[in-house]
Design a protein around this motif. Sequence first.
Motif, mmCIF file in Angstrom:
data_model
loop_
_atom_site.group_PDB
_atom_site.id
_atom_site.type_symbol
_atom_site.label_atom_id
_atom_site.label_comp_id
_atom_site.label_asym_id
_atom_site.label_seq_id
_atom_site.Cartn_x
_atom_site.Cartn_y
_atom_site.Cartn_z
ATOM 1 N N ARG A 1 26.074 -12.298 29.388
ATOM 2 C CA ARG A 1 25.980 -10.869 29.663
ATOM 3 C C ARG A 1 25.817 -10.123 28.349
ATOM 4 O O ARG A 1 26.267 -10.575 27.298
ATOM 5 N N GLU A 2 25.180 -8.968 28.427
ATOM 6 C CA GLU A 2 24.886 -8.211 27.215
ATOM 7 C C GLU A 2 26.167 -7.688 26.562
ATOM 8 O O GLU A 2 26.380 -7.850 25.374
ATOM 9 N N ASP A 3 27.028 -7.079 27.322
ATOM 10 C CA ASP A 3 28.256 -6.512 26.776
ATOM 11 C C ASP A 3 29.429 -7.198 27.477
ATOM 12 O O ASP A 3 29.910 -6.737 28.520
ATOM 13 N N VAL A 4 29.866 -8.315 26.926
ATOM 14 C CA VAL A 4 30.891 -9.122 27.584
ATOM 15 C C VAL A 4 32.226 -8.391 27.613
ATOM 16 O O VAL A 4 32.932 -8.400 28.629
ATOM 17 N N GLU A 5 32.600 -7.750 26.512
ATOM 18 C CA GLU A 5 33.930 -7.147 26.434
ATOM 19 C C GLU A 5 34.098 -6.012 27.434
ATOM 20 O O GLU A 5 35.107 -5.929 28.141
ATOM 21 N N LEU A 6 33.109 -5.116 27.525
ATOM 22 C CA LEU A 6 33.226 -4.000 28.459
ATOM 23 C C LEU A 6 33.164 -4.473 29.906
ATOM 24 O O LEU A 6 33.926 -4.001 30.758
ATOM 25 N N SER A 7 32.267 -5.386 30.207
ATOM 26 C CA SER A 7 32.176 -5.882 31.578
ATOM 27 C C SER A 7 33.428 -6.657 31.963
ATOM 28 O O SER A 7 33.861 -6.618 33.115
ATOM 29 N N ARG A 8 34.040 -7.352 31.012
ATOM 30 C CA ARG A 8 35.284 -8.074 31.298
ATOM 31 C C ARG A 8 36.400 -7.088 31.628
ATOM 32 O O ARG A 8 37.157 -7.291 32.596
ATOM 33 N N ALA A 9 36.528 -6.032 30.838
ATOM 34 C CA ALA A 9 37.586 -5.056 31.087
ATOM 35 C C ALA A 9 37.393 -4.383 32.442
ATOM 36 O O ALA A 9 38.362 -4.153 33.182
ATOM 37 N N LEU B 1 46.920 -12.022 26.482
ATOM 38 C CA LEU B 1 45.561 -12.196 26.999
ATOM 39 C C LEU B 1 45.086 -10.950 27.733
ATOM 40 O O LEU B 1 43.911 -10.554 27.611
ATOM 41 N N LEU B 2 45.985 -10.306 28.486
ATOM 42 C CA LEU B 2 45.593 -9.097 29.200
ATOM 43 C C LEU B 2 45.232 -7.973 28.240
ATOM 44 O O LEU B 2 44.247 -7.255 28.438
ATOM 45 N N ILE B 3 46.014 -7.803 27.198
ATOM 46 C CA ILE B 3 45.683 -6.771 26.213
ATOM 47 C C ILE B 3 44.373 -7.110 25.509
ATOM 48 O O ILE B 3 43.546 -6.236 25.224
ATOM 49 N N TYR B 4 44.143 -8.386 25.237
ATOM 50 C CA TYR B 4 42.903 -8.814 24.585
ATOM 51 C C TYR B 4 41.687 -8.471 25.445
ATOM 52 O O TYR B 4 40.634 -8.081 24.922
ATOM 53 N N GLY B 5 41.826 -8.618 26.768
ATOM 54 C CA GLY B 5 40.697 -8.325 27.642
ATOM 55 C C GLY B 5 40.511 -6.852 27.941
ATOM 56 O O GLY B 5 39.380 -6.402 28.163
ATOM 57 N N LEU B 6 41.597 -6.073 27.945
ATOM 58 C CA LEU B 6 41.517 -4.664 28.340
ATOM 59 C C LEU B 6 41.363 -3.702 27.171
ATOM 60 O O LEU B 6 40.911 -2.574 27.369
ATOM 61 N N LEU B 7 41.739 -4.120 25.978
ATOM 62 C CA LEU B 7 41.736 -3.208 24.839
ATOM 63 C C LEU B 7 40.352 -2.668 24.486
ATOM 64 O O LEU B 7 40.224 -1.487 24.148
ATOM 65 N N PRO B 8 39.255 -3.482 24.538
ATOM 66 C CA PRO B 8 37.944 -2.930 24.151
ATOM 67 C C PRO B 8 37.488 -1.747 24.998
ATOM 68 O O PRO B 8 36.725 -0.918 24.512
ATOM 69 N N ALA B 9 37.930 -1.648 26.245
ATOM 70 C CA ALA B 9 37.526 -0.541 27.102
ATOM 71 C C ALA B 9 38.634 0.492 27.269
ATOM 72 O O ALA B 9 38.584 1.301 28.199
#
Length: 526
Positions: free
Chosen positions: A187-195, A279-287
Motif C-alpha cells: 500500500r502507498e501509505d501503510v502507516e495511515l491506512s493501518r491506523a 504495539l497499539l501506540i506504534y500503529g496509532l501514533l502516525p495518524a
Amino acid sequence: MAALGARRAGRSSLGPGGRPLPTLARALDWPLSKEEKKHCLIQVCQREIEESEAHLDEQQEEIEELQHEVKALRRLSTRSTAAETISPRSEEAPAELSEAQEAPVAEAVVPREELLQQALVAYFHERSRLSLVTNAKKSPSEIAKFYGNSEEHVADLWNSIREKDHLQNLEAVLWLTKSLPSPMAPREDVELSRARLWRRVLMRPSRTRQGYNELRLRALASPQAQELREEVQLELKVAWKGENFMSTGNLSDAIASIAQTISAPKGKHLRGAVQVASLLIYGLLPASESLEEAETDAFWCFFQLLTEMKTGDDETTRTFRARRVHDLLKVYDPALVEVLDHQGLMVFVATRLGEAFCTRSGLALEPCAQLWDVVLADPQGFAFCDFVVCALVLLRRQDLLRLKNDAEALAEALLSLPKAVPLERALRLAKALRALEKQKALRAKAREVHASHSQPEDLGVMKALGSLFGRMRERGADADSPGTGARGGSIRSTLRLAPQSGPVTTRMDRDNPLGRDAVSFKNDLE
C-alpha cells in the motif's frame, strides 16, 4: 644413437623452409615426447571447452529471447482477460477502456488467475512426470478463468483435486498456497491506512479521553497500584528490546499507564500488557495529533480486545487454543504431532507462539504490526492466529523432525520459528489452511444433509422390499406344505396382506403359487 634420435626429432619439427611446425602438426610426427603430448592434449581440451561455452552462450541467448516472448504474450493475454471481464456484455462494452476502469480488475482478478494457472501447470507437469493420470478435461487457463475469481473458489478447486487424485492434506494445502496471492498487499501509505483500519475495527464512538482518565486515576488509587507499577516497569525493560521506537520521549510513561490501568480490575499484572500497549501506540501514533490521543485510543482498543472480542488470556482460552492447534496439525502432519506430544510441547506451541495476541511470539515490532493488519482485516479476528501458528510449524517441519529426540533443542527451534520463517510465507500458508478447512467443512456438512434427506427414503424402500420378499417366501412355504394348495386359505390370506391399486386377481396358476400380481411387481422391480 641418442644424438641421432635428437637430431631426427629436431628435423621432424621443422616444416618447409626450416620454419617450425604447429603443435598439432608436430603431434602427427613421430617420435613425440611426453611434454609435446601433454601440451597437445591440453590444447585440444581447451578448444573443446571454448566450443562448449560458445554453444551454451547461444542456448542461453535463445532461452532469454523465448522468455521475453512469453512475457510479451502473457501481458497481451492479461490485457485481453481484463478487457473481457469488465462487462458481461462484450458487444455493448466500449472499444477503448480508460485506465481507471482497467486498474481495479487488474489488481483484483488477474494476479489470482495467473497464480492459479501457474500452479495448475506445475501440478499437471508433476503428475505427468510421476506417470499418474490427471484426466483433465480442460486446459489450466480455462480452469483458472473459471475458478480464479475468489479465494473460496480456488480452495474448492484444490479440495476437489485432493479428493479426485487422493492427495495428502499437506500436499493439497501447499498447492493451494501457490495459487493464492500474498495477503500483505503493498500500500502507498501503510502507516495511515493501518491506523484507520485499527481504529475502525477496535474503536467505539463512546470511548473518550475523560473516561480513560477516570479509569487511570482509579487504578492509581487501588491498593495494588505500587505492586502493579513495579511489575509493569520490569516488563517494560525487556519489551521490544532493540527497537528504536521504544526510545521515544515520554513513550514509556504512556505504555506503563495503559498496562497498569488495563490490569487494575483483576488486581494482578496482565502478562503481555506492555507489549500489546506498545504495539497499539506504534500503529496509532502516525495518524494521531498527539501522544495523549494515541495513548487514549490505544487503551480503548486494548479494552475492546479483552472484552467485546472475547479473546482473553486465561487458562480456559489457552487450553482451547492448544486443542485447536493440535487437531489442526494432526490433520496435516500426524508424524510431527506425535513428536510434539511425546516431548510434551504441544501446549507450548499453541500458547507461546500465540501469547498476548502474538506480541510475545518473537516477532519484531513492524512484522508484528503487519500480522495485526492481516488479522484485524480477517473476519475471524485473532482466531486466525491459530492458523498462523500451524503454518510456522509446518514450514519448518523437517528441521523439527530431526530434533525429535532432543526436547531442549526442539523447544529452542520452536521459539525461533517467528524469526526463521518469512512472515509473508506464513500468512499465505495460514490463509490456505483456513480456506481448505472451510471447504472441507462445507462438503462434510453437505454430505450430512444429503444423507439425512436420503436415509429415511432408502430405509423405507428396503423395508418394503424386505416385507415383500418375506411374504413371497411365506407363500412358497405354505404352497409346499401338506393340506394347502392353489385353493388353500393360507395363500388367499397372504395375498390379502398386500394392498393393490387395481383389481386383485385371485386366480392362481399351478406353476406359479405366488400369483400373477406378485410376479408382475417383481418383474417391474427387476
